[in-house]
Design an enzyme around this catalytic site. Structure first.
Site, PDB file in Angstrom:
ATOM      1  N   LYS A   1       0.863  -1.077  -0.033  1.00 26.55           N
ATOM      2  CA  LYS A   1       0.238  -0.172   0.188  1.00 26.55           C
ATOM      3  C   LYS A   1       0.859   1.396  -0.096  1.00 26.55           C
ATOM      4  O   LYS A   1       0.716   2.002   0.919  1.00 26.55           O
ATOM      5  CB  LYS A   1      -0.986  -0.132   1.245  1.00 26.55           C
ATOM      6  CG  LYS A   1      -1.992   1.126   1.030  1.00 26.55           C
ATOM      7  CD  LYS A   1      -2.865   0.549   0.373  1.00 26.55           C
ATOM      8  CE  LYS A   1      -4.199   1.981   0.356  1.00 26.55           C
ATOM      9  NZ  LYS A   1      -5.142   1.688  -0.821  1.00 26.55           N
TER      10      LYS A   1
ATOM     11  N   ASP B   1      -5.518  -2.995  -2.374  1.00 26.39           N
ATOM     12  CA  ASP B   1      -6.770  -3.112  -2.950  1.00 26.39           C
ATOM     13  C   ASP B   1      -7.145  -3.607  -4.022  1.00 26.39           C
ATOM     14  O   ASP B   1      -7.842  -4.362  -4.476  1.00 26.39           O
ATOM     15  CB  ASP B   1      -7.436  -1.728  -2.624  1.00 26.39           C
ATOM     16  CG  ASP B   1      -6.704  -0.476  -3.341  1.00 26.39           C
ATOM     17  OD1 ASP B   1      -5.360  -0.849  -3.655  1.00 26.39           O
ATOM     18  OD2 ASP B   1      -6.981   0.581  -3.304  1.00 26.39           O
TER      19      ASP B   1
ATOM     20  N   ASP C   1      -2.351 -12.449   5.052  1.00 22.54           N
ATOM     21  CA  ASP C   1      -3.452 -13.195   5.917  1.00 22.54           C
ATOM     22  C   ASP C   1      -4.743 -13.041   5.039  1.00 22.54           C
ATOM     23  O   ASP C   1      -5.456 -14.173   4.836  1.00 22.54           O
ATOM     24  CB  ASP C   1      -3.597 -12.530   7.116  1.00 22.54           C
ATOM     25  CG  ASP C   1      -4.828 -13.127   8.096  1.00 22.54           C
ATOM     26  OD1 ASP C   1      -4.654 -14.398   7.802  1.00 22.54           O
ATOM     27  OD2 ASP C   1      -5.511 -12.607   8.797  1.00 22.54           O
TER      28      ASP C   1
ATOM     29  N   ASP D   1      -6.209 -16.234   1.946  1.00 15.79           N
ATOM     30  CA  ASP D   1      -7.670 -16.513   2.295  1.00 15.79           C
ATOM     31  C   ASP D   1      -8.556 -16.355   0.874  1.00 15.79           C
ATOM     32  O   ASP D   1      -9.338 -17.161   0.702  1.00 15.79           O
ATOM     33  CB  ASP D   1      -8.431 -15.891   3.537  1.00 15.79           C
ATOM     34  CG  ASP D   1      -8.210 -16.702   4.676  1.00 15.79           C
ATOM     35  OD1 ASP D   1      -7.398 -17.543   4.817  1.00 15.79           O
ATOM     36  OD2 ASP D   1      -9.203 -16.438   5.728  1.00 15.79           O
TER      37      ASP D   1
HETATM   38  C1  IPM Z   1      -3.743 -17.839   9.461  1.00 22.99           C
HETATM   39  C2  IPM Z   1      -4.676 -17.600  10.584  1.00 22.99           C
HETATM   40  C3  IPM Z   1      -3.804 -17.058  11.842  1.00 22.99           C
HETATM   41  C4  IPM Z   1      -3.301 -15.702  11.075  1.00 22.99           C
HETATM   42  C5  IPM Z   1      -4.520 -16.684  13.132  1.00 22.99           C
HETATM   43  C6  IPM Z   1      -5.243 -17.871  13.587  1.00 22.99           C
HETATM   44  C7  IPM Z   1      -3.799 -16.361  14.138  1.00 22.99           C
HETATM   45  O1  IPM Z   1      -5.793 -16.595  10.324  1.00 22.99           O
HETATM   46  O2  IPM Z   1      -2.811 -18.585   9.583  1.00 22.99           O
HETATM   47  O3  IPM Z   1      -3.796 -17.371   8.490  1.00 22.99           O
HETATM   48  O4  IPM Z   1      -3.811 -14.524  11.379  1.00 22.99           O
HETATM   49  O5  IPM Z   1      -2.048 -15.659  11.057  1.00 22.99           O
HETATM   50 MG    MG Z   2      -5.556 -16.309   8.184  1.00 20.64          MG
END
Ligand code: IPM
Ligand code: MG
Length: 360
Positions: free
Chosen positions: A192, A224, A248, A252
């Site tokens: 960013k 973003d 993180d 996901d």
């Molecule tokens: C991940 C999880 C962890 C993180 C949590 C559970 C602490 O979300 O491994 O991505 O934020 O790193």
């Molecule tokens: Mg995570």
């Protein structure tokens, strides 16, 4: 010399899936003569219950004395209301820090057999979806100081610090460039930098590091925009490198659009062994103990462990082929179930993969 592997089953579905992964590991040991020594330790909620802390010293020591660590998952509603400093997640953050696991490799790939589950339109995913997110894991806002909560001018304030040193950026950048060299030789660094000083430093250091890797095509993207591009056209990405918090979130996102988050493994690596390997999915407390979980991400984490910590790509491929075989034959756990497939539970899925191990 024996290779010691510490298994941290953890919470929720963690024990069920690691039990299957352990069976696979033992069979691989027989097939390849890896001289494995498997041991178990506690992390997260189970450690809070048994030892009063999410990361017991005995667990740290067991992991430090190992060649690799295999983790199930941590956390669950049972521990949601306890003090933040003692939550199961602290155990995970703590073991990453103790083992100096600064590089988190999170592949997001589409399994050809599971294309129907992909969340994107067929014309978009037809271009391909095979991304490696390299997330910095022991720095940034997760660990930055100062952090805290206090009263200022009569009201509560809370703060964290997003901070990186250039050496921290350089070492994760190198991992990302090396990873890109072994893949499509394209690296996108996400930051960013239009707003944050810490991101400008990140961008400068990644750009400097690129000189060591002239074969890799480097690009930069604001976070973003990256979140948007991931769903708009994921085929433009090969390797993505980014900071702890952005990684993180983006990992996901990248994983879920494949439609098979229950299938994806990850590796957390430092400069030396032990590396730590875990499925990307969480502890899924809602289905824990019901034999419904998908053990394939844990089993594929074993493949990553074999590849990165034991440097046995041959054994890793054997595990991956066994997983492909069960998918090809139409076996599915609940999370990836589709019409015409055969639904199986966690233990049966593990057994089917075990049966095919070394026969593909
Ligand atoms: C991940 C999880 C962890 C993180 C949590 C559970 C602490 O979300 O491994 O991505 O934020 O790193
Ligand atoms: Mg995570």
């Amino acid at each position: 010399m024996a290779n010691t592997i510490t298994i941290l089953p953890g919470d929720g579905i963690g024990p069920e899936i690691t039990a299957q992964a352990e069976l696979i590991l033992s069979r691989v040991d027989e097939l390849y003569g890896l001289d494995l020594r498997l041991q178990r330790a506690r992390l997260g909620g189970e450690a809070i219950d048994a030892d009063g802390t999410p990361l017991p010293q005995a667990t740290v020591e067991a992991c430090q004395d190992s060649d690799a660590v295999l983790l199930g998952a941590v956390g669950g509603p049972k521990w949601d209301n306890i003090d933040k400093a003692k939550r199961p997640e602290r155990g995970l953050l703590g073991i990453r820090k103790e083992l100096k696991l600064f590089a988190n490799l999170r592949p997001a790939q589409l399994f050809p057999e599971l294309q129907h589950a992909c969340l994107l339109r067929p014309d978009i995913v037809g271009q391909g979806l095979d991304i490696m997110v390299v997330r910095e894991l022991t720095g940034g806002i997760y660990f930055g100081k100062p952090k805290g909560e206090e009263i200022r001018n009569g009201e509560r304030v809370a703060y964290n610090t997003m901070i990186y040193t250039e050496s921290e950026v350089r070492r994760i950048a190198r991992v990302a460039f090396e990873t890109a060299m072994k893949r499509g030789k394209r690296l996108c660094s996400v930051d960013k930098a239009n707003v944050l000083e810490v991101s400008q430093l990140w961008r400068d250091v990644v750009t400097e590091t690129a000189k060591e890797y002239p074969e890799v095509e480097l690009s930069h993207m604001y976070v973003d925009n990256a979140a948007m591009q991931l769903v708009r056209d994921p085929s433009q990405f090969d390797v993505v490198v980014t900071s702890n918090l952005f990684g993180d979130i983006l990992s996901d996102e990248a994983a879920v659009i494949t439609g098979s988050i229950g299938m994806l493994p990850s590796a957390s690596l430092g400069r030396h062994n032990p590396g730590l390997y875990e499925p990307i999915h969480g502890s899924a407390p809602d289905i824990a103990g019901e034999d419904k979980a998908n053990p394939l991400a844990a089993i594929l984490s074993v493949a990553m462990l074999l590849r990165y910590s034991l440097e046995r790509a041959d054994a890793a491929k054997t595990v991956e082929r066994a997983v492909q075989a069960v998918l090809r034959e139409g076996y599915r756990t609940l999370d990836i179930m589709e019409e015409g497939a055969t639904q199986v539970g966690c233990a049966e899925m593990g057994r089917l993969a075990l049966e095919r191990l070394g026969k593909e």
